[in-house]
Design a protein around this motif. Structure first.
Motif, PDB file in Angstrom:
ATOM      1  N   GLN A  39      31.278  49.984  21.796  1.00  0.00           N
ATOM      2  CA  GLN A  39      31.605  48.896  22.716  1.00  0.00           C
ATOM      3  C   GLN A  39      32.620  49.346  23.772  1.00  0.00           C
ATOM      4  OE1 GLN A  39      31.267  48.380  19.380  1.00  0.00           O
ATOM      5  NE2 GLN A  39      29.408  47.136  19.510  1.00  0.00           N
ATOM      6  N   ARG A  40      33.507  50.277  23.406  1.00  0.00           N
ATOM      7  CA  ARG A  40      34.461  50.792  24.397  1.00  0.00           C
ATOM      8  C   ARG A  40      33.733  51.572  25.483  1.00  0.00           C
ATOM      9  NH1 ARG A  40      37.603  52.781  20.122  1.00  0.00           N
ATOM     10  NH2 ARG A  40      37.389  54.892  20.942  1.00  0.00           N
ATOM     11  N   ARG A  41      32.724  52.331  25.100  1.00  0.00           N
ATOM     12  CA  ARG A  41      31.963  53.102  26.105  1.00  0.00           C
ATOM     13  C   ARG A  41      31.257  52.166  27.078  1.00  0.00           C
ATOM     14  NH1 ARG A  41      30.986  56.469  21.561  1.00  0.00           N
ATOM     15  NH2 ARG A  41      28.998  55.435  21.129  1.00  0.00           N
ATOM     16  N   ALA A  42      30.725  51.064  26.570  1.00  0.00           N
ATOM     17  CA  ALA A  42      30.070  50.092  27.465  1.00  0.00           C
ATOM     18  C   ALA A  42      31.093  49.464  28.406  1.00  0.00           C
ATOM     19  CB  ALA A  42      29.361  49.022  26.639  1.00  0.00           C
ATOM     20  N   ARG A 146      23.283  35.510  28.058  1.00  0.00           N
ATOM     21  CA  ARG A 146      22.946  35.103  29.423  1.00  0.00           C
ATOM     22  C   ARG A 146      23.306  36.202  30.431  1.00  0.00           C
ATOM     23  NH1 ARG A 146      25.072  29.645  27.726  1.00  0.00           N
ATOM     24  NH2 ARG A 146      23.194  28.405  27.327  1.00  0.00           N
ATOM     25  N   LEU A 147      24.411  36.897  30.197  1.00  0.00           N
ATOM     26  CA  LEU A 147      24.778  38.010  31.071  1.00  0.00           C
ATOM     27  C   LEU A 147      23.804  39.174  30.910  1.00  0.00           C
ATOM     28  CD1 LEU A 147      28.627  37.845  30.556  1.00  0.00           C
ATOM     29  CD2 LEU A 147      27.445  37.501  32.729  1.00  0.00           C
ATOM     30  N   ASP A 148      23.292  39.358  29.705  1.00  0.00           N
ATOM     31  CA  ASP A 148      22.308  40.414  29.479  1.00  0.00           C
ATOM     32  C   ASP A 148      21.035  40.142  30.271  1.00  0.00           C
ATOM     33  OD1 ASP A 148      21.385  42.802  28.174  1.00  0.00           O
ATOM     34  OD2 ASP A 148      20.186  41.541  26.834  1.00  0.00           O
ATOM     35  N   ARG A 149      20.626  38.876  30.368  1.00  0.00           N
ATOM     36  CA  ARG A 149      19.449  38.520  31.161  1.00  0.00           C
ATOM     37  C   ARG A 149      19.645  38.900  32.627  1.00  0.00           C
ATOM     38  NH1 ARG A 149      19.014  32.300  28.973  1.00  0.00           N
ATOM     39  NH2 ARG A 149      18.493  32.759  26.785  1.00  0.00           N
ATOM     40  N   ARG A 150      20.887  38.850  33.070  1.00  0.00           N
ATOM     41  CA  ARG A 150      21.203  39.180  34.461  1.00  0.00           C
ATOM     42  C   ARG A 150      21.553  40.662  34.638  1.00  0.00           C
ATOM     43  NH1 ARG A 150      22.495  33.955  33.449  1.00  0.00           N
ATOM     44  NH2 ARG A 150      22.570  32.451  35.173  1.00  0.00           N
ATOM     45  N   GLN A 151      21.459  41.424  33.541  1.00  0.00           N
ATOM     46  CA  GLN A 151      21.795  42.854  33.545  1.00  0.00           C
ATOM     47  C   GLN A 151      23.196  43.077  34.129  1.00  0.00           C
ATOM     48  OE1 GLN A 151      18.319  44.432  35.713  1.00  0.00           O
ATOM     49  NE2 GLN A 151      17.481  45.103  33.742  1.00  0.00           N
ATOM     50  N   SER A 152      24.123  42.241  33.686  1.00  0.00           N
ATOM     51  CA  SER A 152      25.492  42.299  34.186  1.00  0.00           C
ATOM     52  C   SER A 152      26.367  43.181  33.311  1.00  0.00           C
ATOM     53  CB  SER A 152      26.088  40.882  34.227  1.00  0.00           C
ATOM     54  OG  SER A 152      27.467  40.934  34.517  1.00  0.00           O
ATOM     55  N   ALA A 153      27.208  43.988  33.960  1.00  0.00           N
ATOM     56  CA  ALA A 153      28.149  44.832  33.231  1.00  0.00           C
ATOM     57  C   ALA A 153      29.178  44.005  32.481  1.00  0.00           C
ATOM     58  CB  ALA A 153      28.850  45.794  34.194  1.00  0.00           C
ATOM     59  N   TYR A 154      29.365  42.743  32.851  1.00  0.00           N
ATOM     60  CA  TYR A 154      30.322  41.885  32.157  1.00  0.00           C
ATOM     61  C   TYR A 154      29.898  41.601  30.722  1.00  0.00           C
ATOM     62  CZ  TYR A 154      33.233  40.828  36.223  1.00  0.00           C
ATOM     63  OH  TYR A 154      34.110  40.912  37.278  1.00  0.00           O
ATOM     64  N   LYS A 155      28.640  41.830  30.398  1.00  0.00           N
ATOM     65  CA  LYS A 155      28.196  41.643  29.012  1.00  0.00           C
ATOM     66  C   LYS A 155      29.031  42.481  28.059  1.00  0.00           C
ATOM     67  CE  LYS A 155      24.155  42.049  25.961  1.00  0.00           C
ATOM     68  NZ  LYS A 155      24.753  42.984  24.970  1.00  0.00           N
ATOM     69  N   ALA A 156      29.497  43.634  28.509  1.00  0.00           N
ATOM     70  CA  ALA A 156      30.255  44.528  27.634  1.00  0.00           C
ATOM     71  C   ALA A 156      31.520  43.863  27.111  1.00  0.00           C
ATOM     72  CB  ALA A 156      30.604  45.813  28.387  1.00  0.00           C
ATOM     73  N   VAL A 157      32.135  42.989  27.902  1.00  0.00           N
ATOM     74  CA  VAL A 157      33.351  42.307  27.446  1.00  0.00           C
ATOM     75  C   VAL A 157      33.020  41.412  26.258  1.00  0.00           C
ATOM     76  CG1 VAL A 157      35.238  40.777  28.086  1.00  0.00           C
ATOM     77  CG2 VAL A 157      34.300  42.369  29.772  1.00  0.00           C
ATOM     78  N   PHE A 158      31.913  40.705  26.321  1.00  0.00           N
ATOM     79  CA  PHE A 158      31.547  39.781  25.249  1.00  0.00           C
ATOM     80  C   PHE A 158      31.091  40.530  24.010  1.00  0.00           C
ATOM     81  CE2 PHE A 158      31.607  37.456  29.134  1.00  0.00           C
ATOM     82  CZ  PHE A 158      32.204  36.265  28.772  1.00  0.00           C
ATOM     83  N   ASP A 159      30.424  41.667  24.185  1.00  0.00           N
ATOM     84  CA  ASP A 159      30.079  42.502  23.036  1.00  0.00           C
ATOM     85  C   ASP A 159      31.342  43.005  22.346  1.00  0.00           C
ATOM     86  OD1 ASP A 159      27.402  42.150  23.545  1.00  0.00           O
ATOM     87  OD2 ASP A 159      27.135  44.081  24.542  1.00  0.00           O
TER      88      ASP A 159
END
Length: 236
Positions: A39-42, A146-159
């Protein structure tokens, strides 16, 4: 734990100050080891974007994601209470919890704003922070999908946030949150409809729970009956 401060900053509105600070974030996360390596790498991808991309472009992207899309709002109680009366009492309880911990909330910020909640967690013992974070996991998981559907890099924060408590959210609760229509932020007509004021219920509120009760907060965070969110806090 500075890890929560870093995650709070990453979910804040992009600025020149945030871009200047971003190169130090990776070292902080690695030193505290609260987030697993994968998750840190993402997160490194998002950190690099914030550190190197044009701030105006980052601000536009942020606004489209979190300000114009109701289902990505960074206000926790929006996703479980909407505009009901229960949300107001939940806000009062959460604000009291912050104040009892010696934190003062800026006048223009709501207590359930996720970056502010993460600032609060940074002041708590790790076990307590993990437990409180676990009780928001269903909301965080829905936002991440929902961020994954948008292919957003912000998904990494939630992961990363989901990895910290080491407790997976219930899938049925996440699915219930995801049932709400996920409106395209460029569809202005649909956005207007989604943001119309909802009916406020004036029924009896919850009784018998102290304003600073963690159990009361947890109950409110778990109450995911509908699908859909730093100002700066400071120590006294």
């Amino acid at each position: 734990m500075k890890t929560f401060k870093v995650l709070s900053a990453l979910l804040s509105y992009p600025s020149e100050e945030l871009a200047d600070a971003a190169p130090d974030f990776g070292a902080i996360l690695a030193a505290e080891t609260l987030i697993p390596a994968a998750q840190r790498r993402a997160l490194d991808v998002l950190i690099e974007e914030i550190a190197t991309h044009d701030v105006c472009g980052l601000q536009e992207r942020y606004g489209l994601l979190f300000d114009r899309s109701k289902t990505l709002a960074l206000y926790l109680f929006e996703h479980v209470h909407g505009e009901s009366r229960d949300r107001g009492q939940a806000m009062v309880d959460l604000r009291a919890m912050y104040e009892n911990a010696g934190l003062v909330i800026a006048a223009n910020e709501l207590p359930d704003y996720l970056p502010l909640f993460l600032e609060f967690l940074s002041t708590r013992p790790v076990a307590e922070a993990q437990a409180l974070l676990a009780d928001t996991a269903h909301i965080l998981a829905a936002l991440g999908e929902r961020l994954d559907r948008r292919q957003s890099a912000y998904k990494a924060v939630f992961d990363a946030l989901l990895a910290i408590p080491q407790k997976a959210p219930r899938r049925d609760v996440v699915d219930a949150l995801l049932q709400s229509p996920d409106v395209d932020p460029m569809d202005l007509v649909a956005l207007d409809a989604a943001w119309e004021e909802e009916e406020v219920r004036f029924g009896p509120g919850e009784q018998g729970q102290g304003a600073c009760s963690h159990d009361g907060l947890i109950a409110k965070l778990r109450h995911a009956t509908r699908a859909v969110g730093p100002a700066q806090s400071q120590s006294q």
